[in-house]
Design a protein around this motif. Structure first.
Motif, mmCIF file in Angstrom:
data_model
loop_
_atom_site.group_PDB
_atom_site.id
_atom_site.type_symbol
_atom_site.label_atom_id
_atom_site.label_comp_id
_atom_site.label_asym_id
_atom_site.label_seq_id
_atom_site.Cartn_x
_atom_site.Cartn_y
_atom_site.Cartn_z
ATOM 1 N N ILE A 135 -10.986 8.338 -6.432
ATOM 2 C CA ILE A 135 -12.137 7.486 -6.046
ATOM 3 C C ILE A 135 -11.392 5.904 -5.928
ATOM 4 O O ILE A 135 -11.656 5.162 -5.106
ATOM 5 N N LEU A 136 -10.390 6.018 -7.047
ATOM 6 C CA LEU A 136 -10.067 4.413 -7.116
ATOM 7 C C LEU A 136 -9.090 4.181 -6.127
ATOM 8 O O LEU A 136 -8.791 3.322 -5.335
ATOM 9 N N LEU A 137 -8.241 5.418 -5.921
ATOM 10 C CA LEU A 137 -7.235 5.256 -4.925
ATOM 11 C C LEU A 137 -7.765 5.018 -3.372
ATOM 12 O O LEU A 137 -7.478 4.156 -2.456
ATOM 13 N N PHE A 138 -9.028 5.630 -3.193
ATOM 14 C CA PHE A 138 -9.561 5.293 -1.657
ATOM 15 C C PHE A 138 -10.214 4.065 -1.844
ATOM 16 O O PHE A 138 -10.321 3.558 -0.588
ATOM 17 N N LYS A 139 -10.592 3.420 -2.856
ATOM 18 C CA LYS A 139 -11.220 2.166 -3.084
ATOM 19 C C LYS A 139 -10.427 1.120 -2.822
ATOM 20 O O LYS A 139 -10.401 0.225 -2.110
ATOM 21 N N VAL A 140 -9.049 1.285 -3.298
ATOM 22 C CA VAL A 140 -7.843 0.403 -2.956
ATOM 23 C C VAL A 140 -7.082 0.539 -1.516
ATOM 24 O O VAL A 140 -6.909 -0.664 -0.956
ATOM 25 N N LEU A 141 -7.431 1.669 -0.926
ATOM 26 C CA LEU A 141 -6.759 1.947 0.224
ATOM 27 C C LEU A 141 -7.807 1.453 1.474
ATOM 28 O O LEU A 141 -7.267 1.128 2.486
ATOM 29 N N LEU A 142 -9.207 1.335 1.200
ATOM 30 C CA LEU A 142 -9.957 1.123 2.231
ATOM 31 C C LEU A 142 -10.468 -0.185 1.896
ATOM 32 O O LEU A 142 -10.465 -1.227 1.698
ATOM 33 N N MET A 184 0.862 -1.151 0.068
ATOM 34 C CA MET A 184 0.072 -0.225 -0.020
ATOM 35 C C MET A 184 0.883 1.242 0.015
ATOM 36 O O MET A 184 0.520 2.359 -0.646
ATOM 37 N N ALA A 185 1.963 1.232 0.890
ATOM 38 C CA ALA A 185 2.840 2.354 1.000
ATOM 39 C C ALA A 185 3.344 2.793 -0.524
ATOM 40 O O ALA A 185 3.505 3.876 -1.005
ATOM 41 N N LEU A 186 3.587 1.692 -1.223
ATOM 42 C CA LEU A 186 4.260 1.990 -2.695
ATOM 43 C C LEU A 186 3.339 2.519 -3.428
ATOM 44 O O LEU A 186 3.633 3.395 -4.337
ATOM 45 N N LEU A 187 2.158 2.167 -3.440
ATOM 46 C CA LEU A 187 0.919 2.576 -4.449
ATOM 47 C C LEU A 187 0.698 4.025 -3.866
ATOM 48 O O LEU A 187 0.700 5.133 -4.821
ATOM 49 N N VAL A 188 0.951 4.555 -2.798
ATOM 50 C CA VAL A 188 0.750 5.812 -2.258
ATOM 51 C C VAL A 188 1.878 6.750 -2.722
ATOM 52 O O VAL A 188 1.591 7.881 -3.274
#
Length: 86
Positions: free
Chosen positions: A79-86, A1-5
């Protein structure tokens, strides 16, 4: 997740910088950055940065495909980022 952010953050910084650089080149009548490159940066996660750069530097604001496309793409990416993170 940290890599994605981190990748998302880097791409948005790149989007902001690339819009600044293209505006600088436009003012100096120099060789410009291809619109395809601007779109690719936006598509690969930098839409928020390119949209911010467009507004901040008043660059490409008369082009309807950028004026509408970048903000829509930015919303989708957030929106996609929030869906992936949550």
């Amino acid at each position: 997740m940290a890599l994605l952010v981190a990748a998302y953050f880097i791409m948005n910084i790149a989007g902001l910088v690339i819009m600044w650089e293209d505006k600088r080149r436009a003012k100096r009548h120099e060789y410009r950055i291809r619109e395809r490159t601007l779109w690719l940066v936006a598509l690969f996660g930098g839409a928020v940065g390119t949209t911010a750069g467009m507004q901040l530097y008043r660059h490409k604001t008369k082009h309807l495909n950028f004026k509408i496309g970048f903000p829509i793409l930015a919303i989708i990416e957030v929106i996609l980022l929030f869906k992936v993170l949550l």
